[in-house]
Design a protein around this motif. Structure first.
Motif, mmCIF file in Angstrom:
data_model
loop_
_atom_site.group_PDB
_atom_site.id
_atom_site.type_symbol
_atom_site.label_atom_id
_atom_site.label_comp_id
_atom_site.label_asym_id
_atom_site.label_seq_id
_atom_site.Cartn_x
_atom_site.Cartn_y
_atom_site.Cartn_z
ATOM 1 N N TRP A 154 36.459 35.966 29.247
ATOM 2 C CA TRP A 154 37.253 36.040 30.449
ATOM 3 C C TRP A 154 38.798 35.565 30.345
ATOM 4 C CZ3 TRP A 154 36.077 38.307 35.013
ATOM 5 C CH2 TRP A 154 36.922 38.002 36.038
ATOM 6 N N MET A 155 38.845 34.688 29.759
ATOM 7 C CA MET A 155 40.517 34.129 29.454
ATOM 8 C C MET A 155 41.190 35.217 28.579
ATOM 9 S SD MET A 155 40.617 31.340 31.221
ATOM 10 C CE MET A 155 40.050 30.138 32.048
ATOM 11 N N PHE A 156 40.501 35.867 27.641
ATOM 12 C CA PHE A 156 41.356 36.989 27.121
ATOM 13 C C PHE A 156 41.692 37.968 28.048
ATOM 14 C CE2 PHE A 156 41.356 41.061 24.666
ATOM 15 C CZ PHE A 156 42.467 40.551 23.670
ATOM 16 N N LEU A 157 40.957 38.440 28.948
ATOM 17 C CA LEU A 157 41.190 39.464 29.964
ATOM 18 C C LEU A 157 42.220 39.130 30.860
ATOM 19 C CD1 LEU A 157 40.462 41.793 31.938
ATOM 20 C CD2 LEU A 157 38.816 40.485 32.864
ATOM 21 N N ALA A 158 41.951 37.726 31.396
ATOM 22 C CA ALA A 158 42.788 37.409 32.561
ATOM 23 C C ALA A 158 44.052 36.611 32.204
ATOM 24 C CB ALA A 158 42.033 36.152 33.661
ATOM 25 N N VAL A 159 44.093 36.101 30.995
ATOM 26 C CA VAL A 159 45.283 35.310 30.597
ATOM 27 C C VAL A 159 45.961 36.049 29.287
ATOM 28 C CG1 VAL A 159 45.997 32.991 29.843
ATOM 29 C CG2 VAL A 159 44.404 33.138 31.371
ATOM 30 N N GLY A 160 45.045 36.352 28.412
ATOM 31 C CA GLY A 160 45.733 37.053 27.065
ATOM 32 C C GLY A 160 46.328 38.308 27.357
ATOM 33 N N VAL A 161 45.589 39.313 28.081
ATOM 34 C CA VAL A 161 46.297 40.629 28.097
ATOM 35 C C VAL A 161 46.562 40.827 29.832
ATOM 36 C CG1 VAL A 161 44.690 41.620 26.525
ATOM 37 C CG2 VAL A 161 43.908 41.585 28.783
ATOM 38 N N VAL A 162 46.209 40.072 30.658
ATOM 39 C CA VAL A 162 46.447 39.758 32.235
ATOM 40 C C VAL A 162 46.420 41.226 32.737
ATOM 41 C CG1 VAL A 162 48.336 39.116 33.754
ATOM 42 C CG2 VAL A 162 48.352 38.224 31.504
ATOM 43 N N HIS A 163 45.023 41.836 32.684
ATOM 44 C CA HIS A 163 44.601 42.792 33.343
ATOM 45 C C HIS A 163 44.367 42.678 34.992
ATOM 46 C CE1 HIS A 163 44.685 47.049 31.793
ATOM 47 N NE2 HIS A 163 44.854 46.403 30.741
ATOM 48 N N VAL A 164 45.128 42.481 35.679
ATOM 49 C CA VAL A 164 44.955 41.929 37.046
ATOM 50 C C VAL A 164 43.918 42.931 37.827
ATOM 51 C CG1 VAL A 164 45.815 41.901 39.179
ATOM 52 C CG2 VAL A 164 47.195 41.246 37.267
ATOM 53 N N ASP A 165 43.690 44.184 37.480
ATOM 54 C CA ASP A 165 43.071 45.183 38.287
ATOM 55 C C ASP A 165 41.424 45.024 37.784
ATOM 56 O OD1 ASP A 165 43.636 45.939 35.538
ATOM 57 O OD2 ASP A 165 43.592 48.101 35.846
ATOM 58 N N ASP A 166 41.342 44.513 36.401
ATOM 59 C CA ASP A 166 40.050 44.336 36.083
ATOM 60 C C ASP A 166 39.488 42.935 36.538
ATOM 61 O OD1 ASP A 166 38.735 46.140 33.771
ATOM 62 O OD2 ASP A 166 40.842 46.238 33.742
ATOM 63 N N VAL A 167 40.257 41.958 36.587
ATOM 64 C CA VAL A 167 39.923 40.536 37.292
ATOM 65 C C VAL A 167 39.508 40.737 38.679
ATOM 66 C CG1 VAL A 167 41.008 38.582 37.749
ATOM 67 C CG2 VAL A 167 41.443 39.247 35.649
ATOM 68 N N LEU A 168 40.300 41.517 39.458
ATOM 69 C CA LEU A 168 40.022 41.865 40.889
ATOM 70 C C LEU A 168 38.803 42.567 40.993
ATOM 71 C CD1 LEU A 168 43.658 42.445 42.391
ATOM 72 C CD2 LEU A 168 42.289 40.575 42.619
ATOM 73 N N ALA A 169 38.469 43.616 40.281
ATOM 74 C CA ALA A 169 37.381 44.406 40.234
ATOM 75 C C ALA A 169 36.130 43.617 40.137
ATOM 76 C CB ALA A 169 37.616 45.552 39.443
ATOM 77 N N LEU A 170 36.123 42.863 39.040
ATOM 78 C CA LEU A 170 34.721 42.018 38.745
ATOM 79 C C LEU A 170 34.508 40.782 39.734
ATOM 80 C CD1 LEU A 170 35.888 42.087 34.643
ATOM 81 C CD2 LEU A 170 33.607 43.111 36.052
ATOM 82 N N LEU A 171 35.865 40.236 40.089
ATOM 83 C CA LEU A 171 35.496 39.318 41.017
ATOM 84 C C LEU A 171 34.978 39.523 42.473
ATOM 85 C CD1 LEU A 171 36.096 36.292 42.007
ATOM 86 C CD2 LEU A 171 38.225 36.987 42.665
ATOM 87 N N LEU A 172 35.460 40.769 42.820
ATOM 88 C CA LEU A 172 35.222 41.369 44.084
ATOM 89 C C LEU A 172 33.734 42.023 44.054
ATOM 90 C CD1 LEU A 172 38.539 42.990 45.131
ATOM 91 C CD2 LEU A 172 37.375 41.028 46.290
ATOM 92 N N SER A 173 33.432 42.595 42.914
ATOM 93 C CA SER A 173 32.227 43.077 42.736
ATOM 94 C C SER A 173 30.805 41.982 42.745
ATOM 95 C CB SER A 173 32.110 43.970 41.335
ATOM 96 O OG SER A 173 32.761 44.989 41.579
ATOM 97 N N VAL A 174 31.297 41.042 42.045
ATOM 98 C CA VAL A 174 30.235 39.805 42.060
ATOM 99 C C VAL A 174 30.138 39.328 43.536
ATOM 100 C CG1 VAL A 174 29.619 37.579 41.218
ATOM 101 C CG2 VAL A 174 30.485 39.203 39.539
ATOM 102 N N ALA A 175 31.287 39.173 44.253
ATOM 103 C CA ALA A 175 31.118 39.017 45.412
ATOM 104 C C ALA A 175 30.454 39.719 46.511
ATOM 105 C CB ALA A 175 32.709 38.701 45.982
ATOM 106 N N ALA A 176 30.525 41.110 46.062
ATOM 107 C CA ALA A 176 29.625 42.003 46.746
ATOM 108 C C ALA A 176 28.288 42.142 46.677
ATOM 109 C CB ALA A 176 30.399 43.612 46.458
ATOM 110 N N LEU A 177 27.971 41.524 45.367
ATOM 111 C CA LEU A 177 26.395 41.398 45.096
ATOM 112 C C LEU A 177 26.065 40.198 45.903
ATOM 113 C CD1 LEU A 177 24.219 42.006 43.091
ATOM 114 C CD2 LEU A 177 24.936 40.485 41.563
ATOM 115 N N ARG A 178 26.793 39.224 45.757
ATOM 116 C CA ARG A 178 26.266 37.842 46.837
ATOM 117 C C ARG A 178 26.191 38.376 48.312
ATOM 118 N NH1 ARG A 178 27.675 32.576 45.847
ATOM 119 N NH2 ARG A 178 27.035 32.096 47.939
ATOM 120 N N ALA A 179 26.893 39.238 48.800
ATOM 121 C CA ALA A 179 26.923 39.739 50.001
ATOM 122 C C ALA A 179 25.771 40.552 50.491
ATOM 123 C CB ALA A 179 28.244 40.213 50.515
#
Length: 367
Positions: A124-149
């Motif tokens: 995850w840190m490679f995605l969010a900090v190493g390459v900083v792909h904001v779109d994938d960070v948001l997509a994955l975070l929001l999708s897990v939140a959608a699963l919770r909902a």
């Protein structure tokens, strides 16, 4: 050894801080794309490449408008400071993903989740900090939140969160099978309606504002030697025209089958695996989506005492990318992982499939 809630949280947070320090040095390789897109989106006076002409002028920016909007507030601080801000936010998002996963089965031992998180965090840190792909960070975070909902039986929130995820990165629609977890067809229909409205608000203005926006739908990337697509026999030099629809169809079919077989916790894992096995690109950060899926399965669905799926994804697919070997072997490893994930659907059915409204209590096979 069982860890207390505080000990588990402290362990994972300290581990994340250490990896943040490692990844932040020289990180941000993809950040310029977000600066470019955010500036273009904000420049509504540019009738050629700005505002609603963004995707028509720069189809290479395969990034949702929500990600550009999320970047904009930090840009006045300067590109470097804005990037650091998003690196911090992205790292925090990873910890929040772990928190959301814990809520899917709160009665389970936190030690199991902490163990899986130790392998999840570096990817995850490679995605969010190493390459900083904001779109994938948001997509994955929001999708897990959608699963919770969805597991909580909240159709409006589920549709909203999944729609926002796709507004950040369109491939997040691969998680749409989670709508089947909602109790009853009325709730599912309501979620679909909300999802459609959220997608329309974000994307229709671009198509209405510039008909050439459709060019972004036809944008292709190189079919790289490390891709699983080449391993399964697709030799097209760039993305085949059928590929993206096939990714979505396969993800939805496997996700629906997971729900039918009583293995709803495998939806994220199967959705991302379906995408990657047909993905012409071979970027290392793609594996972050896969370890989000394995994190969910290892904590919620698997009966193994160790997080073997997350270990396999982080070591066998992510770390292996730095191991010298023929390119084709990376694709073969991904195909093998996809096949193994599909076995989750073939194992003997659990004794009882829980109702969608019963948060986090779905039994699962010993896979």
């Amino acid at each position: 050894m069982r860890l207390s809630a505080r000990a588990a949280a402290s362990l994972v947070t300290a581990w994340a801080a250490g990896w943040f320090a490692v990844m932040v040095i020289g990180g941000g390789s993809s950040w310029p794309f977000f600066v470019q897109g955010a500036h273009a989106l904000a420049d509504a006076h540019d009738r050629v490449a700005g505002g609603l002409h963004l995707y028509a002028a720069a189809p290479v920016l395969q990034i949702g408008p929500l990600a550009f909007l999320a970047v904009l507030p930090l840009l006045p601080a300067g590109p470097a400071a804005a990037m650091l801000g998003w690196q911090v936010l992205g790292a925090a998002a990873g910890l929040f993903v772990v928190y959301l996963v814990r809520g899917l089965r709160p009665e389970r031992d936190r030690t199991r989740l902490a163990q899986a998180a130790l392998y999840f965090v570096p990817v995850w840190m490679f995605l969010a900090v190493g390459v900083v792909h904001v779109d994938d960070v948001l997509a994955l975070l929001l999708s897990v939140a959608a699963l919770r909902a969805a597991r909580s039986g909240r159709p409006w929130v589920t549709g909203l969160l999944l729609g926002l995820a796709a507004d950040a990165k369109p491939w997040a629609l691969a998680f749409a099978a989670l709508l089947l977890l909602l109790p009853g067809w009325r709730a599912q229909l309501a979620a679909v309606v909300v999802l459609g409205l959220v997608l329309a608000v974000a994307w229709l203005p671009f198509f209405a504002g510039d008909p050439h926006t459709s060019a972004a739908l036809r944008y292709t990337i190189e079919n790289r030697p490390v891709s699983a697509l080449r391993v399964i026999g697709v030799r097209d030099p760039r993305t085949p025209p059928w590929d993206r629809p096939a990714q979505l169809a396969l993800a939805l079919a496997l996700g629906a089958l997971a729900v039918w077989r009583g293995r709803w916790a495998a939806i994220p894992l199967l959705a991302v695996a379906a995408r990657l096995v047909l993905e012409p690109g071979g970027n290392k950060y793609y594996i972050a989506g896969l370890v989000v899926g394995t994190l969910v399965w290892d904590f919620v669905g698997s009966r193994w005492s160790s997080p073997w799926w997350t270990i396999a994804a982080s070591l066998g697919l992510f770390l292996a990318r730095w191991v010298p070997m023929p390119d084709a072997w990376h694709g073969r490893l991904l195909v093998a992982f996809f096949a193994a994930a599909c076995v989750l659907l073939l194992a003997p059915a659990p004794a009882r499939a829980s109702a969608p409204s019963e948060l986090g209590h779905a039994p699962s096979p010993a896979v």
